[in-house]
Each structure stands twice: as structure tokens, then as C-alpha cells.
Design a protein around this motif. Structure first.
Motif, short mmCIF file in Angstrom:
data_model
loop_
_atom_site.label_atom_id
_atom_site.label_comp_id
_atom_site.label_asym_id
_atom_site.label_seq_id
_atom_site.Cartn_x
_atom_site.Cartn_y
_atom_site.Cartn_z
N ASP A 27 0.85 -1.19 0.00
CA ASP A 27 0.00 0.00 0.00
C ASP A 27 0.89 1.24 0.00
N PRO A 28 0.97 1.97 -1.09
CA PRO A 28 1.86 3.15 -1.13
C PRO A 28 1.40 4.28 -0.23
N ALA A 29 0.24 4.12 0.35
CA ALA A 29 -0.30 5.18 1.22
C ALA A 29 -0.18 4.81 2.69
N LYS A 30 0.64 3.83 2.96
CA LYS A 30 0.77 3.44 4.37
C LYS A 30 2.19 2.96 4.64
N ILE A 31 2.91 3.74 5.42
CA ILE A 31 4.28 3.39 5.81
C ILE A 31 4.36 3.49 7.34
N ALA A 32 5.10 2.58 7.94
CA ALA A 32 5.27 2.63 9.39
C ALA A 32 6.74 2.39 9.74
N SER A 33 7.16 2.97 10.87
CA SER A 33 8.53 2.73 11.35
C SER A 33 8.63 1.32 11.89
N VAL A 34 9.78 0.69 11.66
CA VAL A 34 9.96 -0.69 12.08
C VAL A 34 11.08 -0.82 13.10
N LYS A 35 12.21 -0.22 12.81
CA LYS A 35 13.39 -0.48 13.62
C LYS A 35 14.42 0.62 13.39
N HIS A 89 9.24 1.60 -7.44
CA HIS A 89 8.78 0.39 -6.76
C HIS A 89 8.24 -0.59 -7.80
N PRO A 90 8.42 -1.89 -7.57
CA PRO A 90 7.90 -2.86 -8.55
C PRO A 90 6.40 -2.71 -8.83
N ASP A 91 5.67 -2.13 -7.90
CA ASP A 91 4.23 -1.93 -8.12
C ASP A 91 3.94 -0.76 -9.06
N GLY A 92 5.01 -0.01 -9.43
CA GLY A 92 4.81 1.04 -10.42
C GLY A 92 4.83 2.45 -9.86
N PHE A 93 4.82 2.62 -8.57
CA PHE A 93 4.88 3.98 -8.02
C PHE A 93 6.32 4.33 -7.67
N LEU A 94 6.51 5.59 -7.29
CA LEU A 94 7.85 6.08 -6.92
C LEU A 94 7.96 6.24 -5.41
N LEU A 95 9.10 5.82 -4.89
CA LEU A 95 9.43 6.09 -3.50
C LEU A 95 10.56 7.13 -3.51
N ALA A 96 10.41 8.18 -2.72
CA ALA A 96 11.46 9.21 -2.69
C ALA A 96 11.72 9.64 -1.26
N GLY A 97 12.95 10.06 -1.02
CA GLY A 97 13.34 10.53 0.31
C GLY A 97 13.81 11.96 0.25
N SER A 98 13.25 12.79 1.13
CA SER A 98 13.61 14.20 1.14
C SER A 98 14.23 14.57 2.49
N GLY A 99 15.24 15.41 2.45
CA GLY A 99 15.83 15.95 3.67
C GLY A 99 16.08 17.42 3.50
N GLY A 100 15.85 18.17 4.59
CA GLY A 100 16.07 19.61 4.52
C GLY A 100 15.36 20.32 5.65
N GLY A 101 14.95 21.54 5.38
CA GLY A 101 14.32 22.36 6.41
C GLY A 101 13.09 21.73 7.02
N SER A 102 12.41 20.90 6.27
CA SER A 102 11.21 20.23 6.80
C SER A 102 11.53 18.87 7.40
N GLY A 103 12.80 18.56 7.58
CA GLY A 103 13.20 17.30 8.21
C GLY A 103 13.33 16.18 7.20
N GLY A 104 13.27 14.94 7.72
CA GLY A 104 13.39 13.77 6.87
C GLY A 104 12.01 13.23 6.53
N LEU A 105 11.76 13.07 5.24
CA LEU A 105 10.42 12.65 4.80
C LEU A 105 10.52 11.59 3.72
N LEU A 106 9.60 10.63 3.78
CA LEU A 106 9.44 9.69 2.67
C LEU A 106 8.17 10.06 1.91
N PHE A 107 8.25 9.97 0.60
CA PHE A 107 7.09 10.26 -0.24
C PHE A 107 6.84 9.09 -1.17
#
Lengths: 432, 336
Positions: free
Chosen positions: B8-16, B267-285
Motif C-alpha cells: 500500500d503506497p499510502a501506508k508506511i510505518a517505522s519498524v526499527k 517500486h515494482p508496483d509502479g509507483f515512486l518512493l522518494a526521500g527528502s531531507g532539509g528544512g522540513s526534516g526527513g520525509l518519505l514520499f
């Protein structure tokens, strides 16, 4: 052609020792050299070897850790290493390989602490490093370039005493000459270009030009007999300076230099500006400030310094070497400075922020010892642990190095003002 | 990599979280999925066993380690650093020692890519060069010039037919891998900014990804750099048509986010995973390749510099300023 009242009369000539009230001077009053309070006490033979000053200003606050005081393989050191220089025992950043070969001509000052003047601020740091004094409301002191123009410049100089080669359009709108007046204000060369409007309209013939000049001088003389003022003096002086500049216009044209030199200095703005600085100094300019921008690297400090310091290394080393080889370094003081340094702590943008507690500058040339590194910071570069100095000490040292007495001064509205901050002293260990 | 993962590209959770004492500049999962490796500012490559959390350090670099790449078999890993070195390691050694160390670029190695057949490694550096190395013996196979600025990224396509190299000015070059002939220049210059006032070049293509079918090339970086030296800019992705090289879409966060899109993956499912860092902190999109704004934004506790996707397509590694390697995971798609 010169107007009679400003060219030959001791009363009228705008001498470097004479009054010139600047219209913008905050102190606003009359300025005069004070008898027995002369800056020339140490400068008996100034005219024999004309002293000049070159300031390379790394605007925004260059990182001491990526230049003169590297701390490789430490928590604060960043990714760059340190390299040997031509002076055994002195190591500088690997970003300065060309300059490292000239270290035997230079002196590093690694114990600069400008915190007491609260200069983590660009404007305050810039002011302190150019005047040797903390900025205070209601007070304005002349910058080093204006002081050099007044005391080292000559009335007959074809070039203005204070030339500022700036990136971009140039011109900062500051009152840099303060009570020394507009005669000693900087001539800005925006992006190293010749001053605007210094090319005579080709439609005006020589006879026509001479005729209009004569007419202007006649009107000036008649006006001056009744209403002479500091402003009219400044106007006339500026006009005559402009006329000289028009005659000397080629001095601003680095295309006159050999292609090999242009290549050696670098095919980028700072390299070209360094070559222009050489040309100006060789043409007799008293004070040339060459600005390299921008080092205010709160973000991606290391990538930006990699590019910026690389440019600095190429342009500056070429200029320093040429001054040395051509025999000019012995009478030219070279100063490489910023408004402050950058934090040892690396922030989360991979940047470094403003830092004034422990940073470095570099000197070379006239009056300065060669091949030394004075001062020391601790292992992480967070504190000065030996030979701490501030902007006032440095300003005194610059004046001493070019043969001016820092205790000399001006009289402003009858009040004596010392050229350099009275509570500071020169750094004797730096003086040759 | 699995071809049909169905997360589900709309659901990410921290693991470890795995901890280190110095900022982490880059991270990569090994192809077997057993380990995650990171490169650090304290000159180390660090390996964590995903199951046991056992930590092993690889010591040989003289400066920050900011590039890692595995050979497809997972046994050989290459690291590159700000010392300019390219170092070969056995990825699974208990006490890792360098197999080979080469002065590859000056002064920095920016990125490493290994060809799909595992025979070649491409590297790029601040010296504006791309170099091709034999994985087996470390010999320089070819050197490519042509970029005018720092080359941030190199990447082989999934078949190994092409090599892409991307630079600070947003120029992406396509090279034929059999001959190293230059085939095309692709334009991602929207990610580049020259700041007249500050006198600096800024931005560029910070990461590259190619869709599994080769139809799309994602270039990540930043736009709207109103203050490059002050880190005021917006993370973004330029999507290029894989065949024509023309821009298809500029993707950006829908909110006012400040930072750089340091990493991007298809992602093999066809969507893009991206990581951003900067003034707004660390974000996954996550982004769909046909929509301007993100499908989902996941906030991490600290500034990040790199992101990688696990071969299972479910787990995500992120390398952080606080020295933490964070594992996050997509939620599976619910089936009825």
C-alpha cells in the motif's frame, strides 16, 4: 585641463592631509591631521617605496576548517584532508594546493576571536574587520581602504585611492570613508568592469572637448570665489578624477593581458578579478579590494567550499606569485579575510553557520613575517588556545605593516580621533 | 526484486532503528536482503544484520563514505568516499578488509553503479568524470568526459544496455554500454539553479531511477531555490520519457516542504518512493508517475540523506544525520 583653484594652490588643493568634510559623514565635522599626532611618524621613506594594500575578501564568512586551519579526521573536520605546504609543519586544507606552495611568503593568523564585538552578524563582522572597531550606533569610522587612500595615496595619482572589485553590479551603498569624505570613498568596479561612462562620446572632437572643459573651469572658478565649500571641492575633485580615469581607462581592461595569464588566473570571475587587481596595483593603485562571493554556506558547506575555495586557490595563488616574482610584494600588504569564520559543528544541512570565536585570516607581503602560523585552536577548532587576537589587533597590525602609526589620527570637530582602536595594539609576532 | 509485491503506497510505518555515532551519508540493502549497509561521516562502512542487528564496521576510507553499490550476487560491495577512493569488499566477511582500493576520482567519488551482469562498475565524481571499472580485477575500462559540472549520479538500465550519468546542471547523458558512445542529452535542468546574488551553482540531479519497463526516468533534486546557501528550496522529481528524453511531469509535495529529494526509486508496483531531507526534516514520499503531488508523505524523526528499497519491495532504509539507520515498511494491500 585643470581649474585654477583646485590645482596648485596650497589652500585649495584637496590634500591627503587636508580637510575634506564628507556630506555623508556621520561625524559630520571638519577633519584634519593633528600636529604631533601624525600617522607618518613611522613613514619617513614612504615615497621611496610606495606602499600598497591588496585585500581579498571572502564574502559571507569562509570556513577556517576548509582553508587555513583544517582538522581532518575529527568530528568537526568535515570531509577534506590537510596538505603539507612549502613551510615544514604548516598544513592547510587540501583545497589549497597552489597556495600551499607559497606558504613561505605568507603568515597565517589562526587565533582570531571576534566574539567580544558580537560579530556573528555579517554587517558587524564586516565593519569590525575593515575598521578594527566594534560597530556602534551613531558612529562611523573609515574603512581600511579609505584610510589607505588618505594616508598612502597621492594627490597626483591617476587612480582613486580605494578601488573595490565587486562581484555582481558592485556598490554597497555604505559610507565607507566616513568623516574622510567622498574623495576617499571606494570606486566600485562591478563585476570587474571599467567604471561606467568613462568613454568619451566619439562625436565629441578633441578641440570641442577642450573648449567645453575650459568653459566649465571658468564657471567653476568664478563660483568658487564666492561660494567655495567642501561639496564644491569634492565635486571638482571627482570631476578631475573622472577625467584621469578616462585617460587611464585601459588599466581596467584585462584583455590587454597575455592569454596565458588569463588562463593561469582562471576562466571565472574571481580569476579575472585577481588579474585586474594585479593590473591596478601595477598601475599604482593604493588600495585594491577583490571580493570573492559567496561563502555563507549554511547549506552544503563542503560542496560549495570545494568549488569556491578551488577558484580562490587558483586566482589568489597566481596573483600572490606574480606580486612576489615582480618584486611588488615587499611594498604590498596582502590580506585575505572574511567577516567571520564558520562553525566547527556541522549542521544537518551539511552546512556550517556563522562563527566568530575561533577562526583564521592570512597575510603576506609588506611588513609581515614570512612562513609563520601564529595562534592555535583546540583539536575540534572550537576555541583559541594560543595567541588570541581580534579585529582591533589586526587593524593596528595592517597599519604598522605599511608604515603608518596606528596611534596617529584625525581631528574631527576639534576632537582627536585615533586611526585605530586605542585599546588594541599591533601583533608584534606578525611584523617583520 | 519481486515483480508483484502489492504494498500500500499510502501506508508506511517505522519498524526499527540501528544506531551509529556519526551522521550516515548513504545506505543500501544487499541483494539477498539479509543486511543493510551505510556509509558514515566518520569514514566507515557499517553493516547491520537485519535479523540480529549485529553491527560490523569496514575501515579503510580516509574521509566520508557517500556511495555504496553491490554486485548482483551480493558478495562484493563497493564503497566510494570523499577521499576519492573506490574500495572493494567482501560484503559478508566477519572482519572485513579491503580487497582492493583505487584512487578513482579527485577529490570525491559521488556515486557508484554496478552493471546488471555484475561485470562492470561505473563511478562518478566531482572531477566531472565518469569511469568504468572491471569488477573482477579493478582495471579502468573506460573514462567518459563531457559533463561540465560535478557528476552526481550514474545508473545502468535494468538490461545493462545503457548507462546514464547526471550532473549538477541537471543534464542527464545517455551512453551506449557496449561502446560508451554518447547517445543523447536529456534535460532535467529544472532541478538546477544559478543564484546571481550568491554567485553559486546549485541543485542538479541528486538521484536517478529507471522504471522497470524503461519507459520513465526519474530525476530527483530540488526546485524553487530562493536561497541556496540558506537551504531554502523545495524537493522535486522530474520525470522524463525514457524513449524521447522529454519531460513528462514535474512532481512535488503538495504542502510547503523545504528540502532536497536526495533519493528516488521505482517500486515494482509502479509507483515512486522518494526521500527528502532539509528544512522540513526527513520525509518519505510516494508518487504515482502520472500525478503531480504525492500519494503519501511519511515523516521520519530526523533529517535524512539517502533512502533505499529492500529487495522484498516492502522495507525501506533511510540514512540520517543523527547517525540512525531507520527501517520503515509499507503496509501490505488488504485482500478480501
Amino acid at each position: 585641463m585643470r581649474c585654477t583653484y583646485s590645482c596648485g594652490s596650497a589652500e585649495h588643493v584637496l590634500s591627503r592631509r587636508s580637510f575634506l568634510g564628507g556630506t555623508a559623514a556621520l561625524l559630520g565635522g571638519a577633519v584634519a591631521g593633528v600636529p604631533g599626532f601624525s600617522p607618518f611618524a613611522l613613514a619617513d621613506s614612504l615615497e621611496k617605496k610606495r606602499k600598497q594594500i591588496l585585500v581579498v575578501y571572502l564574502a559571507g564568512g569562509s570556513s577556517q576548517l576548509e582553508t587555513w586551519d583544517p582538522k581532518p579526521k575529527t568530528e568537526t573536520g568535515g570531509p577534506f584532508g590537510a596538505i603539507e605546504t612549502s613551510v615544514p609543519g604548516i598544513m592547510i586544507s587540501e583545497l589549497l594546493p597552489r597556495t600551499a606552495k607559497l606558504m613561505h611568503l605568507m603568515a597565517l593568523v589562526r587565533g582570531v576571536n571576534t566574539h567580544a564585538a558580537a560579530v556573528d552578524d555579517h554587517g558587524k563582522g564586516d565593519y569590525l574587520m575593515h575598521t578594527g572597531r566594534a560597530q556602534a550606533p551613531g558612529q562611523e569610522y573609515p574603512r581600511l581602504g579609505a584610510v589607505a587612500s588618505k594616508f598612502l595615496g597621492k594627490e597626483t595619482d591617476a587612480l582613486p585611492g580605494y578601488i573595490h572589485i565587486a562581484p555582481g553590479h558592485g556598490g554597497l551603498g555604505r559610507n565607507e570613508s566616513a568623516f574622510l569624505g567622498p574623495r576617499h570613498a571606494p570606486l566600485y568596479l562591478g563585476n570587474g568592469q571599467a567604471p561606467a561612462n568613462t568613454l568619451r562620446d566619439p562625436a565629441i572632437t578633441d578641440p570641442a572637448d577642450q573648449s567645453r572643459q575650459a568653459f566649465r573651469c571658468m564657471l567653476n572658478d568664478r563660483f568658487a570665489k564666492r561660494r567655495r565649500s567642501a561639496e564644491t571641492e569634492a565635486y571638482t575633485s571627482t570631476y578631475e578624477q573622472a577625467a584621469k580615469l578616462m585617460r587611464e581607462r585601459d588599466v581596467f581592461d584585462i584583455s590587454k593581458e597575455h592569454a596565458a595569464d588569463r588562463f593561469r588566473y582562471g576562466d571565472f570571475d574571481f580569476g579575472r578579478h585577481c588579474l585586474l587587481a594585479r593590473r591596478l596595483l601595477e598601475a599604482g593603485a593604493t588600495y585594491v579590494q577583490c571580493v570573492h562571493s559567496n561563502y555563507d554556506t549554511h547549506n552544503e558547506n563542503f560542496a560549495f567550499h570545494l568549488e569556491q575555495v578551488g577558484e580562490f586557490d587558483q586566482g589568489f595563488s597566481a596573483l600572490l606569485e606574480d606580486l612576489h616574482v615582480r618584486g611588488r610584494l615587499e611594498h604590498t600588504l596582502v590580506i585575505v579575510m572574511s567577516e567571520f569564520g564558520r562553525t566547527p559543528h556541522i549542521n544537518f544541512y551539511q552546512g556550517r553557520d556563522h562563527w566568530c570565536k575561533a577562526w583564521s585570516i592570512a597575510l603576506a607581503g609588506c611588513g609581515i613575517k614570512k612562513g609563520i602560523a601564529l595562534g592555535k585552536t583546540n583539536a575540534k577548532g572550537t576555541e583559541v588556545v594560543d595567541h588570541e587576537v581580534t579585529g582591533g589587533h589586526l587593524f593596528h597590525t595592517y597599519l604598522n605593516a605599511v608604515g603608518l602609526d596606528p596611534a596617529g589620527g584625525f581631528e574631527v570637530d576639534g576632537r582627536p580621533i585615533q586611526i585605530a582602536e586605542p585599546t588594541a595594539t599591533s601583533i608584534k609576532e606578525l611584523l617583520a | 526484486m519481486n515483480t508483484a509485491v502489492s504494498v500500500d503506497p499510502a501506508k508506511i510505518a517505522s519498524v526499527k532503528e540501528f544506531a551509529h555515532s556519526s551522521p550516515l551519508m548513504t545506505c543500501r540493502f544487499d541483494p539477498t536482503g539479509a543486511y543493510v549497509l551505510a556509509g558514515s561521516q566518520d569514514r566507515l562502512v557499517i553493516r547491520w544484520n537485519l535479523e540480529s542487528a549485529a553491527k560490523t564496521t569496514f575501515e579503510a576510507h580516509e574521509s566520508w563514505v557517500q556511495a555504496l553499490a553491490f554486485a548482483p550476487d551480493g558478495r562484493t560491495v563497493l564503497s566510494g568516499g570523499c577521499d576519492g577512493k573506490l574500495i572493494w569488499w567482501n560484503a559478508t566477511d566477519q572482519k572485513p578488509k579491503p580487497i582492493r582500493s583505487i584512487a578513482a576520482h579527485h577529490p570525491w567519488v559521488r556515486s557508484i553503479a554496478v552493471s546488471p551482469d555484475g561485470k562492470l562498475a561505473a563511478t562518478s565524481g566531482t572531477d566531472k568524470l565518469v569511469k568504468i571499472w572491471s569488477i573482477e580485477d579493478g582495471k579502468l575500462v573506460h573514462e567518459i568526459s563531457g559533463h561540465a559540472k560535478d557528476v552526481y549520479r550514474v545508473l545502468f538500465d535494468s538490461k545493462g544496455a545503457f548507462l546514464f550519468s547526471a550532473d549538477l546542471k541537471g543534464l542527464v547523458k545517455r551512453w551506449e554500454a557496449a561502446t560508451w558512445k554518447h547517445l543523447a542529452d536529456l534535460d532535467a535542468a529544472k532541478l538546477y539553479h544559478y543564484d546571481q546574488g550568491q554567485g553559486v551553482d546549485f541543485g542538479g540531479v541528486r538521484d536517478l531511477a529507471i522504471s522497470p519497463d524503461g519507459a520513465l526516468i526519474a530525476c530527483s533534486g530540488l526546485i524553487e531555490a530562493s536561497n541556496p546557501l540558506g537551504a531554502v528550496h523545495t524537493p522535486a522529481i522530474v520525470l522524463l520519457d525514457g524513449k524521447t528524453g522529454k519531460e513528462k511531469l514535474l512532481e512535488r509535495p503538495k504542502e510547503d516542504i523545504k528540502g532536497s529529494m536526495w533519493s528516488v526509486r521505482f517500486h515494482p508496483d509502479g509507483f515512486l518512493l522518494a526521500g527528502s531531507g532539509g528544512g522540513s526534516g526527513g520525509l518519505l514520499f510516494t508518487f504515482k508517475p502520472d500525478q503531480v503531488n504525492e500519494t503519501y508523505k511519511f515523516t521520519l524523526p530526523n533529517m535524512l540523506y539517502d533512502v533505499d528499497l529492500h529487495p522484498d519491495g516492502k522495507r525501506i532504509a533511510s540514512a540520517h544525520y543523527d547517525g540512525k539507520l531507520r527501517l520503515s515498511a509499507f503496509a501490505p494491500v488488504k485482500t478480501t
